[in-house]
Structures are given as structure tokens and as C-alpha cells.
Design a protein around this motif. Structure first.
Motif, PDB file in Angstrom:
ATOM      1  N   ALA A 137       0.989  -1.390  -0.402  1.00 43.02           N
ATOM      2  CA  ALA A 137       0.051  -0.474   0.054  1.00 43.02           C
ATOM      3  C   ALA A 137       0.677   1.327   0.088  1.00 43.02           C
ATOM      4  CB  ALA A 137      -0.792   0.364   0.968  1.00 43.02           C
ATOM      5  N   LEU A 138       0.370   2.172  -0.434  1.00 42.78           N
ATOM      6  CA  LEU A 138       0.839   4.131  -0.227  1.00 42.78           C
ATOM      7  C   LEU A 138      -0.399   4.110   0.770  1.00 42.78           C
ATOM      8  CD1 LEU A 138       3.376   5.355  -1.347  1.00 42.78           C
ATOM      9  CD2 LEU A 138       1.610   5.628  -3.329  1.00 42.78           C
ATOM     10  N   ALA A 139       0.452   5.343   1.972  1.00 43.81           N
ATOM     11  CA  ALA A 139      -0.734   6.065   2.729  1.00 43.81           C
ATOM     12  C   ALA A 139       0.020   7.466   2.984  1.00 43.81           C
ATOM     13  CB  ALA A 139      -0.762   5.337   3.631  1.00 43.81           C
ATOM     14  N   ASP A 140      -0.182   7.846   2.223  1.00 42.96           N
ATOM     15  CA  ASP A 140       0.498   9.592   2.700  1.00 42.96           C
ATOM     16  C   ASP A 140       1.630   9.771   2.562  1.00 42.96           C
ATOM     17  OD1 ASP A 140      -1.026  11.746   4.337  1.00 42.96           O
ATOM     18  OD2 ASP A 140       0.442  11.092   6.192  1.00 42.96           O
ATOM     19  N   GLY A 141       2.128   8.521   1.300  1.00 41.19           N
ATOM     20  CA  GLY A 141       2.698   9.608   0.519  1.00 41.19           C
ATOM     21  C   GLY A 141       4.177   8.393   0.600  1.00 41.19           C
ATOM     22  N   ILE A 142       3.499   7.841   1.661  1.00 42.37           N
ATOM     23  CA  ILE A 142       4.047   6.356   2.343  1.00 42.37           C
ATOM     24  C   ILE A 142       4.746   5.027   1.977  1.00 42.37           C
ATOM     25  CG2 ILE A 142       5.715   5.460   4.357  1.00 42.37           C
ATOM     26  CD1 ILE A 142       6.520   8.635   4.008  1.00 42.37           C
ATOM     27  N   SER A 143       5.471   4.452   1.248  1.00 44.71           N
ATOM     28  CA  SER A 143       5.729   2.673   1.204  1.00 44.71           C
ATOM     29  C   SER A 143       5.092   1.996   2.610  1.00 44.71           C
ATOM     30  CB  SER A 143       6.555   2.575   0.055  1.00 44.71           C
ATOM     31  OG  SER A 143       6.893   2.902  -1.016  1.00 44.71           O
ATOM     32  N   VAL A 144       3.523   1.389   2.737  1.00 48.51           N
ATOM     33  CA  VAL A 144       3.861   0.378   3.471  1.00 48.51           C
ATOM     34  C   VAL A 144       3.425  -0.751   3.398  1.00 48.51           C
ATOM     35  CG1 VAL A 144       1.620  -0.338   5.205  1.00 48.51           C
ATOM     36  CG2 VAL A 144       1.946   2.509   4.042  1.00 48.51           C
ATOM     37  N   GLY A 145       4.560  -1.415   3.851  1.00 44.21           N
ATOM     38  CA  GLY A 145       5.196  -3.153   4.141  1.00 44.21           C
ATOM     39  C   GLY A 145       5.520  -3.838   5.132  1.00 44.21           C
ATOM     40  N   PHE A 146       5.412  -4.978   5.114  1.00 41.58           N
ATOM     41  CA  PHE A 146       5.910  -6.323   6.722  1.00 41.58           C
ATOM     42  C   PHE A 146       7.368  -6.400   6.208  1.00 41.58           C
ATOM     43  CE2 PHE A 146       1.136  -7.409   5.204  1.00 41.58           C
ATOM     44  CZ  PHE A 146       0.869  -7.552   6.446  1.00 41.58           C
ATOM     45  N   SER A 147       7.853  -6.797   7.341  1.00 42.29           N
ATOM     46  CA  SER A 147       9.880  -6.469   7.124  1.00 42.29           C
ATOM     47  C   SER A 147       9.857  -7.021   8.341  1.00 42.29           C
ATOM     48  CB  SER A 147      10.233  -5.551   6.717  1.00 42.29           C
ATOM     49  OG  SER A 147      10.028  -4.695   7.651  1.00 42.29           O
ATOM     50  N   ASN A 148      11.139  -7.611   7.797  1.00 40.41           N
ATOM     51  CA  ASN A 148      11.475  -8.206  10.115  1.00 40.41           C
ATOM     52  C   ASN A 148      13.282  -7.534   9.817  1.00 40.41           C
ATOM     53  OD1 ASN A 148      11.933 -10.736   8.427  1.00 40.41           O
ATOM     54  ND2 ASN A 148      13.943 -10.618   9.509  1.00 40.41           N
ATOM     55  N   ALA A 149      13.589  -7.592  10.730  1.00 42.61           N
ATOM     56  CA  ALA A 149      15.462  -6.700  11.168  1.00 42.61           C
ATOM     57  C   ALA A 149      15.806  -8.300  10.649  1.00 42.61           C
ATOM     58  CB  ALA A 149      14.935  -6.812  12.410  1.00 42.61           C
ATOM     59  N   VAL A 150      17.235  -8.103  10.478  1.00 39.41           N
ATOM     60  CA  VAL A 150      17.766  -9.365   9.580  1.00 39.41           C
ATOM     61  C   VAL A 150      18.570 -10.136  10.751  1.00 39.41           C
ATOM     62  CG1 VAL A 150      20.017 -10.118   9.301  1.00 39.41           C
ATOM     63  CG2 VAL A 150      18.431  -8.196   8.206  1.00 39.41           C
ATOM     64  N   ASP A 151      18.625  -8.936  11.866  1.00 40.88           N
ATOM     65  CA  ASP A 151      19.137  -9.665  13.520  1.00 40.88           C
ATOM     66  C   ASP A 151      17.807  -9.869  14.367  1.00 40.88           C
ATOM     67  OD1 ASP A 151      17.666  -7.078  14.609  1.00 40.88           O
ATOM     68  OD2 ASP A 151      19.971  -6.165  15.387  1.00 40.88           O
ATOM     69  N   GLY A 152      16.687  -9.964  13.915  1.00 36.55           N
ATOM     70  CA  GLY A 152      15.062 -10.642  14.989  1.00 36.55           C
ATOM     71  C   GLY A 152      14.746  -9.050  16.114  1.00 36.55           C
ATOM     72  N   SER A 153      15.013  -7.694  15.957  1.00 40.18           N
ATOM     73  CA  SER A 153      15.571  -7.382  17.018  1.00 40.18           C
ATOM     74  C   SER A 153      13.820  -6.283  16.588  1.00 40.18           C
ATOM     75  CB  SER A 153      16.061  -6.591  17.126  1.00 40.18           C
ATOM     76  OG  SER A 153      16.634  -4.985  16.372  1.00 40.18           O
ATOM     77  N   SER A 154      12.828  -6.036  18.230  1.00 34.63           N
ATOM     78  CA  SER A 154      12.308  -5.142  17.914  1.00 34.63           C
ATOM     79  C   SER A 154      12.496  -3.880  17.037  1.00 34.63           C
ATOM     80  CB  SER A 154      11.685  -4.710  18.777  1.00 34.63           C
ATOM     81  OG  SER A 154      11.832  -4.420  19.774  1.00 34.63           O
ATOM     82  N   PRO A 155      11.340  -2.995  16.326  1.00 37.29           N
ATOM     83  CA  PRO A 155      11.891  -1.681  15.641  1.00 37.29           C
ATOM     84  C   PRO A 155      12.260  -0.880  17.572  1.00 37.29           C
ATOM     85  CG  PRO A 155       9.895  -1.880  15.447  1.00 37.29           C
ATOM     86  CD  PRO A 155      10.379  -3.081  16.105  1.00 37.29           C
ATOM     87  N   PRO A 156      13.201   0.345  16.599  1.00 36.78           N
ATOM     88  CA  PRO A 156      12.577   1.054  17.645  1.00 36.78           C
ATOM     89  C   PRO A 156      12.273   2.251  17.703  1.00 36.78           C
ATOM     90  CG  PRO A 156      15.260   1.435  16.160  1.00 36.78           C
ATOM     91  CD  PRO A 156      14.308   0.166  15.920  1.00 36.78           C
ATOM     92  N   PRO A 157      11.599   2.965  18.697  1.00 36.76           N
ATOM     93  CA  PRO A 157      10.728   4.175  18.701  1.00 36.76           C
ATOM     94  C   PRO A 157      10.954   5.004  17.287  1.00 36.76           C
ATOM     95  CG  PRO A 157      11.536   3.488  20.748  1.00 36.76           C
ATOM     96  CD  PRO A 157      12.191   2.947  20.554  1.00 36.76           C
ATOM     97  N   PRO A 158      10.476   5.456  16.561  1.00 35.05           N
ATOM     98  CA  PRO A 158      10.799   6.261  15.528  1.00 35.05           C
ATOM     99  C   PRO A 158      10.774   7.506  16.323  1.00 35.05           C
ATOM    100  CG  PRO A 158       8.011   5.629  15.717  1.00 35.05           C
ATOM    101  CD  PRO A 158       8.815   4.933  16.530  1.00 35.05           C
ATOM    102  N   ALA A 159      11.604   8.108  15.595  1.00 35.07           N
ATOM    103  CA  ALA A 159      11.988  10.111  15.837  1.00 35.07           C
ATOM    104  C   ALA A 159      10.485  10.784  15.936  1.00 35.07           C
ATOM    105  CB  ALA A 159      12.799  10.239  15.229  1.00 35.07           C
TER     106      ALA A 159
END
Length: 191
Positions: A137-159
Motif C-alpha cells: 500500500a501507499l499511505a500519506d506518500g509513504i510505502s507500507v509493507g511488512f518486514s523483519n529486522a535481520v538481527d531479529g530485534s524489535s524496532p526502535p521508537p521512531p523519532a
């Protein structure tokens, strides 16, 4: 009185190794014929996850919520925004896998989408190396998709104020989603 001959040490080692191989092979055959475990449902990720956070026990497979009504029919990916959960549903409407996710700051509107581009690996907008990226999908001009961190970590809080469309999943779920979400697969986004 005659003294019995002594076996050399290599003969003992060879005999013990051969015996161990026979035992391991017999156990492997028995294990193959026994019951096989199913994938456990991953615990819901916390928005406040930290490096020193204690792991949450995973619920049993029977705790997997049913695919929500109104999410379509047939082979599809169902993404529930409110539950932060994804279901991989086969053509017979049976759940093949269900798991929780960490959504980005930008979410698609509820509706039906189609998997378009897939990227094996890249660097996410948060600077984390990610893999198994499935855009839909595309929302607010941003591509939306699923992914996983290569190292298996959870994402950091966005700035603060940063728009991210990445929906992070656990590494094993990312591998399953990558195998399931071929180009053209329907993604049903619901509240």
C-alpha cells in the motif's frame, strides 16, 4: 595360565561410535513417527520494549484468535490495525499462521490491497537492516509493507514526527510471510 589378549583402543572407539550411531538412528526414526509440534503464536510486542525487557511467555496455539469476520474470503493476508495482528489465510479460509506486529507511524486505510513489490533486504528508514520486505500500500506518500529486522530485534521508537510505513514482524514470521506473500496476493486491512 594364559593371559587373554587385550583389544587396542581404536577398536573400542570404533565399536562405541558404531553403537552410538545405531542408537541415534533408532531414536530419529522413532521421533519422525511421533507427533510433531505446531508453531506457537508469538506474544504481542510492546511499544515500550527495551533491551533489558524480559520475554513474555508465548500463548499456546489454541489461543490464536479466529480470522475476523468481514476480512474477505480465499487466500489472503489479513492485517487488523487495532489488534496489531496478521493472519495468513489459505484458499480454504483456514489460518496457516497468525502473529502480532509492530506497526509503523503511517497505516493504510481499511480496504483491500495487493502485494506489489517485494525486496529481499535493505536498510529501513530507522537505520535497521531489514529483510523479507513485502509492499502492499501507499499511505500519506509513504510505502507500507511488512518486514523483519535481520538481527531479529524489535524496532526502535521512531523519532518524533518521522513517518514510517514499515510493519515489523518477528524474524520467523517474516520468513513465513515472505513465502506466503507472492506478488498479487490480497492484503485485507481491517480496523
Amino acid at each position: 595360565m594364559p593371559v587373554p589378549a587385550r583389544l587396542p583402543s581404536w577398536a573400542w572407539v570404533t565399536g562405541l561410535t558404531a553403537g552410538a550411531l545405531v542408537v541415534v538412528t533408532a531414536l530419529a526414526v522413532q521421533a519422525e513417527q511421533g507427533p510433531h509440534p505446531t508453531a506457537a503464536v508469538q506474544a504481542r510486542p510492546s511499544a515500550s520494549a527495551t533491551a533489558d525487557a524480559k520475554p513474555t511467555p508465548k500463548p499456546s496455539a489454541s489461543a490464536t484468535p479466529a480470522v475476523p469476520d468481514g476480512s474477505g474470503t480465499g487466500r489472503r493476508i489479513v492485517y487488523a490495525l487495532g489488534d496489531k495482528r496478521v493472519w495468513l489465510v489459505d484458499a480454504s479460509d483456514a489460518t496457516r499462521r497468525s502473529f502480532t506486529v509492530w506497526p509503523g507511524t503511517v497505516s493504510p486505510d481499511p480496504g483491500s490491497y495487493t502485494v506489489g513489490t517485494r525486496t529481499e533486504a535493505t536498510t529501513g528508514s530507522d537505520g535497521v537492516e531489514v529483510e523479507h520486505i513485502v509492499y502492499f500500500a501507499l499511505a500519506d506518500g509513504i510505502s507500507v509493507g511488512f518486514s523483519n529486522a535481520v538481527d531479529g530485534s524489535s524496532p526502535p521508537p521512531p523519532a518524533s514526527g518521522v513517518k514510517t510505513g514499515g510493519i515489523r514482524v518477528h524474524k520467523a514470521d517474516g520468513e513465513a510471510l515472505w513465502a506466503f506473500a507472492t506478488a498479487g496476493t490480497t492484503v485485507s486491512v481491517i480496523e
